[in-house]
Design a protein around this motif. Structure first.
Motif, PDB file in Angstrom:
ATOM      1  N   GLU A  63       1.128  -0.898   0.302  1.00 26.40           N
ATOM      2  CA  GLU A  63      -0.063   0.175   0.153  1.00 26.40           C
ATOM      3  C   GLU A  63       0.645   1.126  -0.017  1.00 26.40           C
ATOM      4  O   GLU A  63       0.104   2.220  -0.375  1.00 26.40           O
ATOM      5  CB  GLU A  63      -1.229   0.515   0.775  1.00 26.40           C
ATOM      6  CG  GLU A  63      -2.290  -1.373   0.685  1.00 26.40           C
ATOM      7  CD  GLU A  63      -2.800  -1.211   1.993  1.00 26.40           C
ATOM      8  OE1 GLU A  63      -2.723  -0.501   3.354  1.00 26.40           O
ATOM      9  OE2 GLU A  63      -3.128  -2.105   2.020  1.00 26.40           O
ATOM     10  N   THR A  64       2.013   1.234   0.764  1.00 30.59           N
ATOM     11  CA  THR A  64       2.679   2.116   0.664  1.00 30.59           C
ATOM     12  C   THR A  64       3.947   2.684  -0.589  1.00 30.59           C
ATOM     13  O   THR A  64       3.511   3.399  -1.165  1.00 30.59           O
ATOM     14  CB  THR A  64       3.898   2.450   1.770  1.00 30.59           C
ATOM     15  OG1 THR A  64       3.115   1.528   3.327  1.00 30.59           O
ATOM     16  CG2 THR A  64       5.006   3.006   1.662  1.00 30.59           C
ATOM     17  N   CYS A  65       3.873   1.250  -1.185  1.00 29.62           N
ATOM     18  CA  CYS A  65       4.874   1.931  -2.029  1.00 29.62           C
ATOM     19  C   CYS A  65       4.024   2.371  -3.631  1.00 29.62           C
ATOM     20  O   CYS A  65       3.950   2.870  -4.148  1.00 29.62           O
ATOM     21  CB  CYS A  65       4.937  -0.453  -3.125  1.00 29.62           C
ATOM     22  SG  CYS A  65       6.248  -0.618  -1.285  1.00 29.62           S
ATOM     23  N   ILE A  66       2.187   1.661  -3.475  1.00 34.06           N
ATOM     24  CA  ILE A  66       1.559   2.279  -4.608  1.00 34.06           C
ATOM     25  C   ILE A  66       1.214   4.068  -4.174  1.00 34.06           C
ATOM     26  O   ILE A  66       1.092   3.965  -5.576  1.00 34.06           O
ATOM     27  CB  ILE A  66      -0.391   1.358  -3.817  1.00 34.06           C
ATOM     28  CG1 ILE A  66      -0.226   0.212  -4.631  1.00 34.06           C
ATOM     29  CG2 ILE A  66      -1.273   1.950  -4.891  1.00 34.06           C
ATOM     30  CD1 ILE A  66      -0.814  -0.691  -4.306  1.00 34.06           C
ATOM     31  N   ALA A  67       1.096   4.326  -2.749  1.00 37.77           N
ATOM     32  CA  ALA A  67       1.048   5.651  -3.241  1.00 37.77           C
ATOM     33  C   ALA A  67       2.753   6.253  -2.705  1.00 37.77           C
ATOM     34  O   ALA A  67       2.242   7.400  -3.280  1.00 37.77           O
ATOM     35  CB  ALA A  67       0.752   5.545  -1.148  1.00 37.77           C
ATOM     36  N   ASP A  68       3.503   5.506  -3.357  1.00 39.22           N
ATOM     37  CA  ASP A  68       5.060   6.373  -2.930  1.00 39.22           C
ATOM     38  C   ASP A  68       4.826   6.256  -4.719  1.00 39.22           C
ATOM     39  O   ASP A  68       5.962   6.878  -5.238  1.00 39.22           O
ATOM     40  CB  ASP A  68       5.738   5.766  -2.754  1.00 39.22           C
ATOM     41  CG  ASP A  68       6.245   6.321  -1.199  1.00 39.22           C
ATOM     42  OD1 ASP A  68       5.065   6.989  -1.572  1.00 39.22           O
ATOM     43  OD2 ASP A  68       6.998   5.084  -0.765  1.00 39.22           O
ATOM     44  N   GLY A  82      -2.792 -15.237   0.272  1.00 37.73           N
ATOM     45  CA  GLY A  82      -3.392 -14.305   1.024  1.00 37.73           C
ATOM     46  C   GLY A  82      -2.948 -12.577   0.590  1.00 37.73           C
ATOM     47  O   GLY A  82      -3.852 -11.714   0.706  1.00 37.73           O
ATOM     48  N   ILE A  83      -1.573 -12.396  -0.104  1.00 35.35           N
ATOM     49  CA  ILE A  83      -1.438 -11.262  -0.906  1.00 35.35           C
ATOM     50  C   ILE A  83      -1.426 -10.896  -2.230  1.00 35.35           C
ATOM     51  O   ILE A  83      -2.030  -9.841  -2.365  1.00 35.35           O
ATOM     52  CB  ILE A  83       0.652 -11.481  -0.743  1.00 35.35           C
ATOM     53  CG1 ILE A  83       1.346 -10.264  -0.871  1.00 35.35           C
ATOM     54  CG2 ILE A  83       0.142 -12.195  -1.920  1.00 35.35           C
ATOM     55  CD1 ILE A  83       1.115  -9.617   0.384  1.00 35.35           C
ATOM     56  N   VAL A  84      -2.450 -11.983  -2.677  1.00 34.19           N
ATOM     57  CA  VAL A  84      -2.745 -11.688  -3.900  1.00 34.19           C
ATOM     58  C   VAL A  84      -4.167 -10.692  -4.322  1.00 34.19           C
ATOM     59  O   VAL A  84      -3.620  -9.471  -5.244  1.00 34.19           O
ATOM     60  CB  VAL A  84      -3.550 -12.683  -4.785  1.00 34.19           C
ATOM     61  CG1 VAL A  84      -4.664 -12.431  -5.968  1.00 34.19           C
ATOM     62  CG2 VAL A  84      -2.478 -13.901  -4.739  1.00 34.19           C
ATOM     63  N   PRO A  85      -4.833 -10.542  -3.576  1.00 34.08           N
ATOM     64  CA  PRO A  85      -5.351  -8.434  -3.345  1.00 34.08           C
ATOM     65  C   PRO A  85      -4.295  -7.837  -3.644  1.00 34.08           C
ATOM     66  O   PRO A  85      -4.903  -6.716  -4.455  1.00 34.08           O
ATOM     67  CB  PRO A  85      -6.499  -8.765  -2.486  1.00 34.08           C
ATOM     68  CG  PRO A  85      -6.765 -10.642  -1.947  1.00 34.08           C
ATOM     69  CD  PRO A  85      -5.074 -11.112  -2.138  1.00 34.08           C
ATOM     70  N   ALA A  86      -4.047  -7.899  -2.575  1.00 30.70           N
ATOM     71  CA  ALA A  86      -3.040  -6.203  -2.810  1.00 30.70           C
ATOM     72  C   ALA A  86      -1.836  -6.303  -3.448  1.00 30.70           C
ATOM     73  O   ALA A  86      -1.602  -5.434  -4.345  1.00 30.70           O
ATOM     74  CB  ALA A  86      -2.191  -6.711  -1.118  1.00 30.70           C
ATOM     75  N   VAL A  87      -2.020  -7.318  -3.953  1.00 25.71           N
ATOM     76  CA  VAL A  87      -0.485  -7.420  -5.793  1.00 25.71           C
ATOM     77  C   VAL A  87      -1.386  -6.939  -6.676  1.00 25.71           C
ATOM     78  O   VAL A  87      -1.309  -6.907  -7.543  1.00 25.71           O
ATOM     79  CB  VAL A  87      -0.415  -8.748  -6.115  1.00 25.71           C
ATOM     80  CG1 VAL A  87       0.518  -9.196  -7.215  1.00 25.71           C
ATOM     81  CG2 VAL A  87       1.061  -8.878  -5.042  1.00 25.71           C
ATOM     82  N   GLN A  88      -2.628  -7.367  -7.070  1.00 24.72           N
ATOM     83  CA  GLN A  88      -3.513  -7.023  -7.895  1.00 24.72           C
ATOM     84  C   GLN A  88      -3.541  -5.547  -7.964  1.00 24.72           C
ATOM     85  O   GLN A  88      -4.470  -5.069  -8.712  1.00 24.72           O
ATOM     86  CB  GLN A  88      -4.734  -7.965  -7.445  1.00 24.72           C
ATOM     87  CG  GLN A  88      -5.848  -8.016  -9.276  1.00 24.72           C
ATOM     88  CD  GLN A  88      -5.418  -8.397 -10.648  1.00 24.72           C
ATOM     89  OE1 GLN A  88      -4.519  -9.304  -9.797  1.00 24.72           O
ATOM     90  NE2 GLN A  88      -5.727  -6.865 -11.139  1.00 24.72           N
ATOM     91  N   GLN A  89      -3.997  -4.875  -6.455  1.00 22.90           N
ATOM     92  CA  GLN A  89      -4.335  -3.559  -6.678  1.00 22.90           C
ATOM     93  C   GLN A  89      -2.910  -2.769  -7.145  1.00 22.90           C
ATOM     94  O   GLN A  89      -2.992  -1.641  -8.191  1.00 22.90           O
ATOM     95  CB  GLN A  89      -4.579  -3.157  -4.821  1.00 22.90           C
ATOM     96  CG  GLN A  89      -5.775  -3.685  -4.505  1.00 22.90           C
ATOM     97  CD  GLN A  89      -5.839  -2.734  -3.103  1.00 22.90           C
ATOM     98  OE1 GLN A  89      -4.876  -3.611  -2.367  1.00 22.90           O
ATOM     99  NE2 GLN A  89      -6.772  -1.686  -2.911  1.00 22.90           N
ATOM    100  N   ALA A  90      -2.051  -3.395  -6.768  1.00 22.12           N
ATOM    101  CA  ALA A  90      -0.479  -2.100  -6.861  1.00 22.12           C
ATOM    102  C   ALA A  90      -0.626  -2.775  -8.481  1.00 22.12           C
ATOM    103  O   ALA A  90       0.192  -1.827  -9.834  1.00 22.12           O
ATOM    104  CB  ALA A  90       0.686  -3.272  -6.871  1.00 22.12           C
ATOM    105  N   ARG A  91      -1.239  -3.873  -9.163  1.00 24.34           N
ATOM    106  CA  ARG A  91      -1.158  -3.869 -10.865  1.00 24.34           C
ATOM    107  C   ARG A  91      -1.846  -2.883 -11.389  1.00 24.34           C
ATOM    108  O   ARG A  91      -2.148  -2.624 -12.858  1.00 24.34           O
ATOM    109  CB  ARG A  91      -0.904  -5.849 -10.914  1.00 24.34           C
ATOM    110  CG  ARG A  91       0.417  -6.471 -10.787  1.00 24.34           C
ATOM    111  CD  ARG A  91      -0.100  -8.083 -11.406  1.00 24.34           C
ATOM    112  NE  ARG A  91      -0.556  -8.305 -12.882  1.00 24.34           N
ATOM    113  CZ  ARG A  91      -0.288  -9.474 -12.995  1.00 24.34           C
ATOM    114  NH1 ARG A  91      -0.842 -10.328 -12.345  1.00 24.34           N
ATOM    115  NH2 ARG A  91       0.208  -9.575 -14.092  1.00 24.34           N
TER     116      ARG A  91
END
Length: 325
Positions: A63-68, A82-91
């Motif tokens: 989330e920090t990396c996306i914001a940055d 479990g990490i997949v939804p966060a990874v999808q947000q980044a992609r």
């Protein structure tokens, strides 16, 4: 890299998110990423979980990396599903996400995976153990010291590779623990550290004190297993095999603590990952997998001073030249 490309990359930022910042494997990974980022003029920010299995910290880091506004993320996931939804947000935010060492589930949840062939790493130590035992492999009593009950992909691949190499029917290759071969005494989990390895070994010795083959997820777990065996005077007559190829592990092979280990190359995974982010930042190019595989294979070698017929290996002298940690 041309001067223009260097200028492009200079405005590029990347993130490295590892499982912990204490395991020598991830320390070496960070070293590789940092050196390559400096060389290519990329701003690198590093994050890590507090312990292996701490997925919440990894989600927060994404989330920090996306914001940055990062251009790329390199991640070794603690919870591969479990990490997949966060990874999808980044992609979805246009960030290139590369899994290092540990494939996500499913593997195409990341744009690419740079990793050891963990199944092959397991297979090599399984073949070595079976060849070393010879006819006695038919009567082996095997302890399986795995990583975690959540069965992250890296743990499943190594476990199932080892059993396959040893000649055991693994039933469903996507999980461990469903095998019915009488040679398997049982599975226990170690959290990939020495204390966990010792406790898991003690538990399985209680189940069968005559265990003579020990598969371990990594070398810290192997060192713990050895201590438990030593405490009951069994350290000299049990084959311990492992995966990692860190310098302490290679030293343990040399000293006879570990019979053989499969060596992987974390520095290469990370440096290649940074190169891929630089290429993506420049023109949107995404890295291609190794031919015939669904990931980019960064190589593996069996390290032992007791070579077995039909199993290719390198000795601890060579292993020490290539080790990390």
């Amino acid at each position: 890299m041309s001067t223009a490309a260097m200028a492009d990359a200079h405005a590029t930022s990347a993130c490295l998110i590892t499982k912990t910042d204490t395991n020598p494997f991830f320390v070496k990974m960070k070293e590789g990423a940092t050196a390559k980022a400096e060389e290519l003029g990329i701003t690198l920010k590093s994050y890590a979980g507090k312990i292996d299995g701490d997925s919440e910290s990894q989600v927060a880091a994404i989330e920090t990396c996306i914001a940055d506004g990062a251009k790329g993320i390199l991640i070794t996931a603690s919870d591969t599903k479990g990490i997949v939804p966060a990874v999808q947000q980044a992609r979805d935010a246009g960030i290139l996400v590369i899994a290092l060492d540990t494939p996500l589930e499913p593997i195409d949840s990341a744009d690419a995976t740079f990793a050891t062939d963990n199944f092959l790493a397991g297979e090599l130590i399984g073949k070595w153990a079976a060849a070393t035992l010879g006819d006695e492999a038919a009567n082996a009593k095997i302890a399986m010291l795995d990583l975690a009950v959540s069965q992250p992909s890296v743990g499943v691949l190594r476990d199932q590779g080892f059993l396959t190499g040893f000649g055991i029917d693994v039933k469903d290759v996507s999980k461990w623990g469903d095998e019915d071969d009488a040679r398997i005494v049982g599975n226990d989990v170690t959290a990939g550290n020495e204390e966990g390895g010792r406790t898991a070994m003690e538990n399985l010795l209680t189940k069968d004190p005559e265990i003579n083959v020990v598969y371990t997820i990594n070398e810290p777990a192997a060192a713990g297993a050895y201590e438990a065996l030593k405490a009951v005077g069994r350290e000299g007559d049990v084959l311990i095999v492992s995966v990692d190829g860190g310098c302490p592990g290679v030293a343990n092979v040399k000293d006879g603590v570990i019979g053989a280990t499969s060596q992987q190359y974390p520095l290469l995974m990370a440096s290649k990952g940074i190169e891929a982010i630089a290429a993506f930042a420049k023109d949107g190019t995404k890295p291609a997998p190794t031919e015939g595989k669904d990931f980019f294979d960064t190589g593996v070698a069996l390290v032992t001073d007791k070579p077995a017929d039909g199993v290719e290996s390198i000795d601890t002298v060579k292993g020490k030249e290539l080790c990390w940690g």
